[in-house]
Design a protein around this motif. Sequence first.
Motif, PDB file in Angstrom:
ATOM      1  N   LEU A 135       0.852  -1.187   0.000  1.00  0.00           N
ATOM      2  CA  LEU A 135       0.000   0.000   0.000  1.00  0.00           C
ATOM      3  C   LEU A 135       0.892   1.243   0.000  1.00  0.00           C
ATOM      4  N   GLY A 136       0.619   2.180  -0.881  1.00  0.00           N
ATOM      5  CA  GLY A 136       1.417   3.392  -0.930  1.00  0.00           C
ATOM      6  C   GLY A 136       2.812   3.178  -1.477  1.00  0.00           C
ATOM      7  N   ILE A 137       2.999   2.116  -2.226  1.00  0.00           N
ATOM      8  CA  ILE A 137       4.272   1.875  -2.917  1.00  0.00           C
ATOM      9  C   ILE A 137       4.045   2.270  -4.371  1.00  0.00           C
ATOM     10  N   ALA A 168      14.711  -0.280  -9.223  1.00  0.00           N
ATOM     11  CA  ALA A 168      15.795  -1.264  -9.303  1.00  0.00           C
ATOM     12  C   ALA A 168      15.801  -2.158  -8.059  1.00  0.00           C
ATOM     13  N   GLY A 169      15.534  -1.558  -6.903  1.00  0.00           N
ATOM     14  CA  GLY A 169      15.477  -2.334  -5.674  1.00  0.00           C
ATOM     15  C   GLY A 169      14.354  -3.343  -5.687  1.00  0.00           C
ATOM     16  N   TRP A 170      13.192  -2.930  -6.171  1.00  0.00           N
ATOM     17  CA  TRP A 170      12.046  -3.836  -6.228  1.00  0.00           C
ATOM     18  C   TRP A 170      12.258  -4.957  -7.250  1.00  0.00           C
ATOM     19  N   ALA A 171      13.009  -4.667  -8.329  1.00  0.00           N
ATOM     20  CA  ALA A 171      13.304  -5.713  -9.318  1.00  0.00           C
ATOM     21  C   ALA A 171      14.087  -6.848  -8.668  1.00  0.00           C
ATOM     22  N   LYS A 172      15.003  -6.513  -7.756  1.00  0.00           N
ATOM     23  CA  LYS A 172      15.786  -7.534  -7.070  1.00  0.00           C
ATOM     24  C   LYS A 172      14.926  -8.310  -6.073  1.00  0.00           C
ATOM     25  N   VAL A 173      13.948  -7.623  -5.480  1.00  0.00           N
ATOM     26  CA  VAL A 173      13.014  -8.313  -4.586  1.00  0.00           C
ATOM     27  C   VAL A 173      12.221  -9.352  -5.361  1.00  0.00           C
ATOM     28  N   LYS A 174      11.710  -8.959  -6.515  1.00  0.00           N
ATOM     29  CA  LYS A 174      10.936  -9.887  -7.343  1.00  0.00           C
ATOM     30  C   LYS A 174      11.783 -11.094  -7.744  1.00  0.00           C
ATOM     31  N   GLN A 175      13.021 -10.835  -8.150  1.00  0.00           N
ATOM     32  CA  GLN A 175      13.901 -11.911  -8.597  1.00  0.00           C
ATOM     33  C   GLN A 175      14.195 -12.892  -7.464  1.00  0.00           C
ATOM     34  N   VAL A 180      14.154 -17.363  -2.195  1.00  0.00           N
ATOM     35  CA  VAL A 180      14.387 -17.127  -0.766  1.00  0.00           C
ATOM     36  C   VAL A 180      13.144 -17.438   0.070  1.00  0.00           C
ATOM     37  N   PHE A 181      11.972 -17.104  -0.475  1.00  0.00           N
ATOM     38  CA  PHE A 181      10.717 -17.365   0.232  1.00  0.00           C
ATOM     39  C   PHE A 181       9.747 -18.075  -0.713  1.00  0.00           C
ATOM     40  N   PRO A 182      10.044 -19.324  -1.071  1.00  0.00           N
ATOM     41  CA  PRO A 182       9.193 -20.052  -2.016  1.00  0.00           C
ATOM     42  C   PRO A 182       7.763 -20.195  -1.506  1.00  0.00           C
ATOM     43  N   GLY A 183       6.822 -20.053  -2.436  1.00  0.00           N
ATOM     44  CA  GLY A 183       5.413 -20.190  -2.086  1.00  0.00           C
ATOM     45  C   GLY A 183       4.780 -18.921  -1.560  1.00  0.00           C
ATOM     46  N   ARG A 184       5.571 -17.873  -1.307  1.00  0.00           N
ATOM     47  CA  ARG A 184       5.022 -16.601  -0.836  1.00  0.00           C
ATOM     48  C   ARG A 184       4.742 -15.703  -2.047  1.00  0.00           C
ATOM     49  N   SER A 185       3.968 -14.661  -1.833  1.00  0.00           N
ATOM     50  CA  SER A 185       3.644 -13.765  -2.946  1.00  0.00           C
ATOM     51  C   SER A 185       3.598 -12.316  -2.469  1.00  0.00           C
ATOM     52  N   ILE A 186       3.734 -11.414  -3.428  1.00  0.00           N
ATOM     53  CA  ILE A 186       3.654  -9.971  -3.188  1.00  0.00           C
ATOM     54  C   ILE A 186       2.647  -9.398  -4.173  1.00  0.00           C
ATOM     55  N   ILE A 187       1.702  -8.622  -3.679  1.00  0.00           N
ATOM     56  CA  ILE A 187       0.667  -8.022  -4.527  1.00  0.00           C
ATOM     57  C   ILE A 187       0.593  -6.525  -4.236  1.00  0.00           C
ATOM     58  N   GLY A 194       3.313   3.122 -10.282  1.00  0.00           N
ATOM     59  CA  GLY A 194       4.382   3.101 -11.271  1.00  0.00           C
ATOM     60  C   GLY A 194       5.247   1.865 -11.150  1.00  0.00           C
ATOM     61  N   LEU A 195       5.055   1.085 -10.092  1.00  0.00           N
ATOM     62  CA  LEU A 195       5.803  -0.147  -9.902  1.00  0.00           C
ATOM     63  C   LEU A 195       5.051  -1.291 -10.565  1.00  0.00           C
ATOM     64  N   ASP A 196       5.669  -1.891 -11.587  1.00  0.00           N
ATOM     65  CA  ASP A 196       5.012  -2.940 -12.366  1.00  0.00           C
ATOM     66  C   ASP A 196       5.657  -4.312 -12.186  1.00  0.00           C
ATOM     67  N   LYS A 197       6.291  -4.529 -11.054  1.00  0.00           N
ATOM     68  CA  LYS A 197       7.011  -5.794 -10.843  1.00  0.00           C
ATOM     69  C   LYS A 197       6.119  -6.906 -10.288  1.00  0.00           C
ATOM     70  N   PHE A 198       4.942  -6.533  -9.761  1.00  0.00           N
ATOM     71  CA  PHE A 198       4.088  -7.526  -9.102  1.00  0.00           C
ATOM     72  C   PHE A 198       2.654  -7.416  -9.602  1.00  0.00           C
ATOM     73  N   ALA A 199       1.880  -8.491  -9.364  1.00  0.00           N
ATOM     74  CA  ALA A 199       0.458  -8.450  -9.708  1.00  0.00           C
ATOM     75  C   ALA A 199      -0.198  -7.304  -8.954  1.00  0.00           C
TER      76      ALA A 199
END
Length: 212
Positions: A135-137, A168-175, A180-187, A194-199
Amino acid sequence: MPTIPDKLWPNEPAYVLGGGPSLSGFNFEELRGRNVVGCNEAFTLGPAICPVLLFSDIMWFRTRRDALEEYYRAGGVVYTQCQKMKQCDGGLDWVITLKRFPGGLHTTGVGFGGNSGCSATNLALLLGASTVYLLGIDCEGAASGATHWHPHYGEKRTGPGAFNLFEAGWAKVKQALPEVFPGRSIINLNPDSGLDKFAKCSWETHGMEVAV
């Protein structure tokens, strides 16, 4: 030694509360009782809405120290990955300092990624969150020129260069997420972010899904 947090929210959803202007007019009462990690000025909402706070900047901390300590005394939990905290009166027992990595996601500390939002997301995952909702990202300013939902920075604005660094920081989080946290998700709960790295999903649609 840095303290790795216990899993307060095992397999539960959590929310990372950033500072973006998309939250202007948002009813923060809707977060009451939820698992929330706030960034920086989110602590001003109080621990009932923002139970966990993460900050990254020692200069910001020094200007907000008294108010932050009041937040802690009221029940809020304060984290940072700022290693300079050790120079602040030898460290404070009410600020939990985690090991700081340049970016990505980690299980022995948190990645910085150029912004507190990335670190707060890593912290939420360390706390056991199954899904982290952003929220607010926004990674961009509003049409009005505002770059924050709150007035606490006065006329200070975040520039395009900083937003590029955030991306750039969020791109590394997505990668790093699936490894690192299999089975988890970020929405991302701002469909216009403007951040298009996640659903993406709107807060209203998310609310209906949670209610089902």
